[in-house]
Design an enzyme around this catalytic site. Sequence first.
Site, mmCIF file in Angstrom:
data_model
loop_
_atom_site.group_PDB
_atom_site.id
_atom_site.type_symbol
_atom_site.label_atom_id
_atom_site.label_comp_id
_atom_site.label_asym_id
_atom_site.label_seq_id
_atom_site.Cartn_x
_atom_site.Cartn_y
_atom_site.Cartn_z
ATOM 1 N N THR A 18 0.864 -1.184 0.000
ATOM 2 C CA THR A 18 0.000 0.000 0.000
ATOM 3 C C THR A 18 0.900 1.233 0.000
ATOM 4 O O THR A 18 2.124 1.112 -0.038
ATOM 5 C CB THR A 18 -0.921 0.042 1.241
ATOM 6 O OG1 THR A 18 -0.118 0.247 2.405
ATOM 7 C CG2 THR A 18 -1.739 -1.238 1.383
ATOM 8 N N ARG A 19 0.294 2.406 0.067
ATOM 9 C CA ARG A 19 1.082 3.639 0.145
ATOM 10 C C ARG A 19 1.605 3.881 1.560
ATOM 11 O O ARG A 19 2.373 4.800 1.791
ATOM 12 C CB ARG A 19 0.239 4.853 -0.281
ATOM 13 C CG ARG A 19 -0.044 4.939 -1.751
ATOM 14 C CD ARG A 19 -0.799 6.216 -2.122
ATOM 15 N NE ARG A 19 -1.919 6.505 -1.235
ATOM 16 C CZ ARG A 19 -1.895 7.392 -0.243
ATOM 17 N NH1 ARG A 19 -0.849 8.106 0.010
ATOM 18 N NH2 ARG A 19 -2.964 7.572 0.505
ATOM 19 N N LYS A 20 1.212 3.083 2.514
ATOM 20 C CA LYS A 20 1.621 3.281 3.905
ATOM 21 C C LYS A 20 3.073 2.847 4.068
ATOM 22 O O LYS A 20 3.370 1.684 4.298
ATOM 23 C CB LYS A 20 0.723 2.481 4.839
ATOM 24 C CG LYS A 20 -0.725 2.910 4.780
ATOM 25 C CD LYS A 20 -1.604 1.983 5.590
ATOM 26 C CE LYS A 20 -3.064 2.371 5.439
ATOM 27 N NZ LYS A 20 -3.957 1.358 5.972
ATOM 28 N N THR A 21 3.963 3.827 3.917
ATOM 29 C CA THR A 21 5.388 3.553 4.008
ATOM 30 C C THR A 21 6.023 4.484 5.040
ATOM 31 O O THR A 21 5.428 5.466 5.450
ATOM 32 C CB THR A 21 6.076 3.759 2.648
ATOM 33 O OG1 THR A 21 5.817 5.086 2.186
ATOM 34 C CG2 THR A 21 5.572 2.754 1.612
ATOM 35 N N THR A 55 4.940 -2.990 4.297
ATOM 36 C CA THR A 55 5.822 -1.833 4.437
ATOM 37 C C THR A 55 5.742 -1.187 5.820
ATOM 38 O O THR A 55 6.761 -0.817 6.375
ATOM 39 C CB THR A 55 5.515 -0.767 3.363
ATOM 40 O OG1 THR A 55 4.129 -0.449 3.394
ATOM 41 C CG2 THR A 55 5.913 -1.259 1.986
#
Length: 163
Positions: free
Chosen positions: A13-16, A150
Amino acid sequence: LAVKGFKTHILDTRKTTPGLRTLEKYAVRTGGCYNHRRSLGDGILIKDNHIHALRKQGMDLVAIVTKARANVSHTLQVEIEVESIDQVQEALDAGADILLLDNMGLEEMTKAVKLAKGNAITEASGGINLRTVRQIAATGVDLISVGALTHSVKSLDISLDMA
């Protein structure tokens, strides 16, 4: 290996971690999984809070999707977050390209996949981990997004000792 034998792809996902997005997304690909979106501009994701706010303005889901498509390149796909079979059907009727099946149980997810077959890509999301991913793949979903790839990685403790 957790979904071996299924056509399902595992996505991040974009959760980095701030400042580490490029490295973390590279690690996901190197580990055999796929990247979802790098940024908000890589696709249109209409989430439940967007739908709720726009319905208060008198818009139905068809109007919401039409408005979203009118403001972006024709190459971007529209993904709609759904939490029930009724919402799946409504999103399909509105022309969604991808259905984000958010926190659905296995039985409901299986029904959603059957409804969407040939009409939209299905993506399972929400609380997915190594213990549950194979059962979710068995529902027939096309994609499974796992934020933990991530945002919950345990760092490897490496040191360099010089003699």
